[in-house]
Design a protein around this motif. Structure first.
Motif, PDB file in Angstrom:
ATOM      1  N   GLY A  10      32.966  35.094  52.699  1.00  0.00           N
ATOM      2  CA  GLY A  10      31.531  35.117  52.998  1.00  0.00           C
ATOM      3  C   GLY A  10      30.998  33.804  53.554  1.00  0.00           C
TER       4      GLY A  10
ATOM      5  N   THR B 234      30.904  32.605  56.681  1.00  0.00           N
ATOM      6  CA  THR B 234      30.070  32.760  57.881  1.00  0.00           C
ATOM      7  C   THR B 234      28.746  33.426  57.535  1.00  0.00           C
ATOM      8  OG1 THR B 234      32.035  32.838  59.255  1.00  0.00           O
ATOM      9  CG2 THR B 234      30.025  33.764  60.199  1.00  0.00           C
ATOM     10  N   THR B 235      28.810  34.398  56.643  1.00  0.00           N
ATOM     11  CA  THR B 235      27.571  35.073  56.221  1.00  0.00           C
ATOM     12  C   THR B 235      26.608  34.050  55.614  1.00  0.00           C
ATOM     13  OG1 THR B 235      28.862  37.057  55.757  1.00  0.00           O
ATOM     14  CG2 THR B 235      26.689  36.927  54.747  1.00  0.00           C
TER      15      THR B 235
ATOM     16  N   ASN C  34      23.042  32.790  57.576  1.00  0.00           N
ATOM     17  CA  ASN C  34      21.766  33.074  56.912  1.00  0.00           C
ATOM     18  C   ASN C  34      21.081  31.796  56.451  1.00  0.00           C
ATOM     19  OD1 ASN C  34      21.243  36.132  56.596  1.00  0.00           O
ATOM     20  ND2 ASN C  34      23.429  35.916  56.204  1.00  0.00           N
TER      21      ASN C  34
ATOM     22  N   CYS D 129      30.225  32.876  64.353  1.00  0.00           N
ATOM     23  CA  CYS D 129      28.792  32.637  64.089  1.00  0.00           C
ATOM     24  C   CYS D 129      27.941  33.146  65.253  1.00  0.00           C
ATOM     25  CB  CYS D 129      28.522  31.138  63.906  1.00  0.00           C
ATOM     26  SG  CYS D 129      29.194  30.491  62.380  1.00  0.00           S
TER      27      CYS D 129
ATOM     28  N   ALA E 107      27.615  36.815  65.182  1.00  0.00           N
ATOM     29  CA  ALA E 107      26.756  37.257  64.075  1.00  0.00           C
ATOM     30  C   ALA E 107      25.277  37.055  64.404  1.00  0.00           C
ATOM     31  CB  ALA E 107      27.122  36.493  62.798  1.00  0.00           C
TER      32      ALA E 107
ATOM     33  N   ASN F  46      29.848  34.956  45.818  1.00  0.00           N
ATOM     34  CA  ASN F  46      29.528  36.094  46.674  1.00  0.00           C
ATOM     35  C   ASN F  46      30.081  37.386  46.057  1.00  0.00           C
ATOM     36  OD1 ASN F  46      28.528  37.491  48.855  1.00  0.00           O
ATOM     37  ND2 ASN F  46      30.251  36.996  50.205  1.00  0.00           N
TER      38      ASN F  46
ATOM     39  N   ILE G  16      24.873  43.672  54.305  1.00  0.00           N
ATOM     40  CA  ILE G  16      25.435  42.464  54.935  1.00  0.00           C
ATOM     41  C   ILE G  16      26.361  42.819  56.102  1.00  0.00           C
ATOM     42  CG2 ILE G  16      26.945  40.464  54.522  1.00  0.00           C
ATOM     43  CD1 ILE G  16      25.410  39.987  51.949  1.00  0.00           C
ATOM     44  N   PRO G  17      27.388  43.687  55.889  1.00  0.00           N
ATOM     45  CA  PRO G  17      28.191  44.042  57.077  1.00  0.00           C
ATOM     46  C   PRO G  17      27.388  44.775  58.146  1.00  0.00           C
ATOM     47  CG  PRO G  17      28.970  45.213  55.101  1.00  0.00           C
ATOM     48  CD  PRO G  17      28.001  44.177  54.646  1.00  0.00           C
TER      49      PRO G  17
ATOM     50  N   SER H 290      24.322  44.230  58.903  1.00  0.00           N
ATOM     51  CA  SER H 290      23.590  43.170  59.620  1.00  0.00           C
ATOM     52  C   SER H 290      24.518  42.425  60.561  1.00  0.00           C
ATOM     53  CB  SER H 290      23.000  42.161  58.633  1.00  0.00           C
ATOM     54  OG  SER H 290      22.205  42.829  57.703  1.00  0.00           O
ATOM     55  N   THR H 291      25.730  42.118  60.069  1.00  0.00           N
ATOM     56  CA  THR H 291      26.698  41.407  60.911  1.00  0.00           C
ATOM     57  C   THR H 291      27.002  42.247  62.150  1.00  0.00           C
ATOM     58  OG1 THR H 291      27.682  40.534  58.901  1.00  0.00           O
ATOM     59  CG2 THR H 291      28.973  40.268  60.905  1.00  0.00           C
TER      60      THR H 291
ATOM     61  N   PRO I  98      21.254  38.760  61.227  1.00  0.00           N
ATOM     62  CA  PRO I  98      21.553  38.361  59.850  1.00  0.00           C
ATOM     63  C   PRO I  98      20.552  38.936  58.856  1.00  0.00           C
ATOM     64  CG  PRO I  98      21.819  36.517  61.327  1.00  0.00           C
ATOM     65  CD  PRO I  98      21.241  37.634  62.151  1.00  0.00           C
TER      66      PRO I  98
END
Ligand code: ATP
Ligand code: MG
Length: 395
Positions: free
Chosen positions: A153, A155-156, A160, A185, A188, A314, A345-346, A348-349, A354
């Motif tokens: 997680g 990059t997430t 964000n 990044c 994303a 995470n 989350i996925p 959004s990715t 984000p």
């Protein structure tokens, strides 16, 4: 160096500025037939970090209209003055809207010219000073996001956090993607970078003030440096160049976030060495937790102990048989932030938006916002970790 930079092919215009202001401020004139795009012109114009950039009437309205917004975007501490051969309201309004501070008739007597330009120069000098002071008062942070395991997680969190910080400090946050092989990044964030770490590292030595041109801008105000597409080029980037690049960005931006590849490589080492903060990300499974502990031990051994370490747990609600307290004991750090596992989350990715930006981001978006608040406390926020508001279930 600062001072006045004149963008004009006319040496006579330079003489006028030198006569009028040359004793008080350095005056520099630039012109080229080789410029390839407005960004390059803006870079040249602002290479000496000028207080005032003057676009001569001979630059022409077409070029001026392209260059003014680039200078305004990339070098906000420079004030832009456009000179025109003939004053007309529509053109002036357009230039002002694009970011020029004023539009002045280039013809006319020296006295008239001085009367028009002198107050703009004084204003430019004071704006330049104020911007520099404001930038130096912010508590600068270089935050490297690390994890020994892939897919945990990082990059997430980096993306964000980047947006959360950019909301608090627009145009003062840069996200450097040091996951040079598989960095995502930019994807994303829905960006298509033109330049990468390769060009920035090459310029870090001699064109520090122009490094911003290699960044991609996200609408939130977050700037992003992408890794190169060409993996061969990655091999040619020396660790020292990486360090200098990061140092140069850290001078320009009060907040630098570095996303890294899993484990430890020369890029993450270069980043960690200059970091004020390590944001350690892990999921809740035993191998990941063990690996985090090992990674922290290695950092202790190599002497990377001065960076503040903050632990983000995470997928914190995953039922894997370990309590948060047990995880904290195993890692040796309090889980300051807990992000739940959620398909938001996925999704959004995949949609390049984000979760912090999603209208339905709710609780999860709020978790990331708390991390941003921790690094850049707002006057009405508490800047404390979200430990007390533990995960209570989410679908
Ligand atoms: N809390 C979460 N809930 C659900 N999915 C998540 C969560 N955090 C991350 N993911 C998903 O897991 C995948 C890996 O996340 P991410 O890319 O942020 O990890 P990473 O540590 O950067 O990975 P890598 O080491 O490959 O760079 C992504 O598809 C992401 O959307
Ligand atoms: Mg990643």
């Amino acid at each position: 160096m600062s001072g006045i930079t004149i963008l004009s092919g006319n040496p006579g215009l330079e003489d006028v500025f030198v006569d009028l202001f040359g004793r008080a401020v350095p005056v520099r004139r630039i012109w080229s037939d080789q410029w390839r795009d407005p960004i390059e012109v803006a870079m040249d114009a602002c290479a000496a970090d000028p207080e005032l950039v003057v676009l001569g009437a001979d630059a022409g309205i077409d070029l001026t209209q392209l260059v003014v917004p680039e200078i305004d975007r990339l070098f906000p501490s420079a004030t832009i003055l456009c000179l025109v051969a003939r004053l007309d309201v529509a053109t002036s309004l357009t230039l002002l809207r694009l970011g020029a501070r004023d539009v002045v008739l280039e013809a006319g007597t020296r006295r008239e010219f001085q009367t028009a330009v002198e107050p703009i120069l004084h204003l430019a000098q004071s704006r330049h000073r104020q911007r520099r002071q404001a930038a130096s008062q912010i508590r600068r942070r270089v935050i490297t996001v690390v994890s020994p395991k892939g897919g945990s997680g990082k990059t997430t969190v980096a993306v964000n956090l980047g947006i959360g910080l950019a909301r608090r400090a627009p145009k003062q946050v840069v996200l450097l993607d040091f996951d040079v092989q598989f960095g995502d990044c930019a994807a994303a964030l829905g960006l298509r970078p033109e330049y990468s770490l390769v060009e920035a590292a090459a310029a870090a030595d001699h064109e520090r003030s122009a490094l911003k041109v290699f960044l991609s801008s996200h609408p939130s105000g977050l700037a992003v440096l992408a890794p190169p597409d060409d993996l061969v080029a990655v091999d040619d980037i020396e660790q020292d160049a990486v360090k200098r690049t990061l140092a140069a960005f850290a001078e320009e931006f009060p907040f630098v976030i570095v996303d890294t590849a899993s484990g430890v490589d020369r890029f993450s080492l270069a980043a960690m060495e200059q970091s004020t903060d390590l944001l350690v990300v892990s999921t809740t499974d035993v191998p990941s937790i063990r690996a985090v502990r090992r990674q922290l031990d290695v950092l202790d051994e190599v002497g990377y102990v001065s960076q503040r370490r903050t632990f983000v747990l995470n997928r914190a609600n995953a039922k894997v048989g370990l309590s948060v307290a047990e995880i904290e004991t195993a890692v040796g750090l309090e889980a300051s932030f807990q992000i739940p596992s959620t398909r938001l989350i996925p999704v959004s990715t995949n949609e390049s938006t984000p979760v912090i930006e999603r209208s339905g981001g709710g609780n999860v978006a709020n978790r990331f916002d708390r991390i941003a608040e921790f690094f850049a406390p707002t006057p009405d926020g508490d800047g404390r970790p979200s430990r007390r508001s533990r995960w209570k279930g989410h679908r």
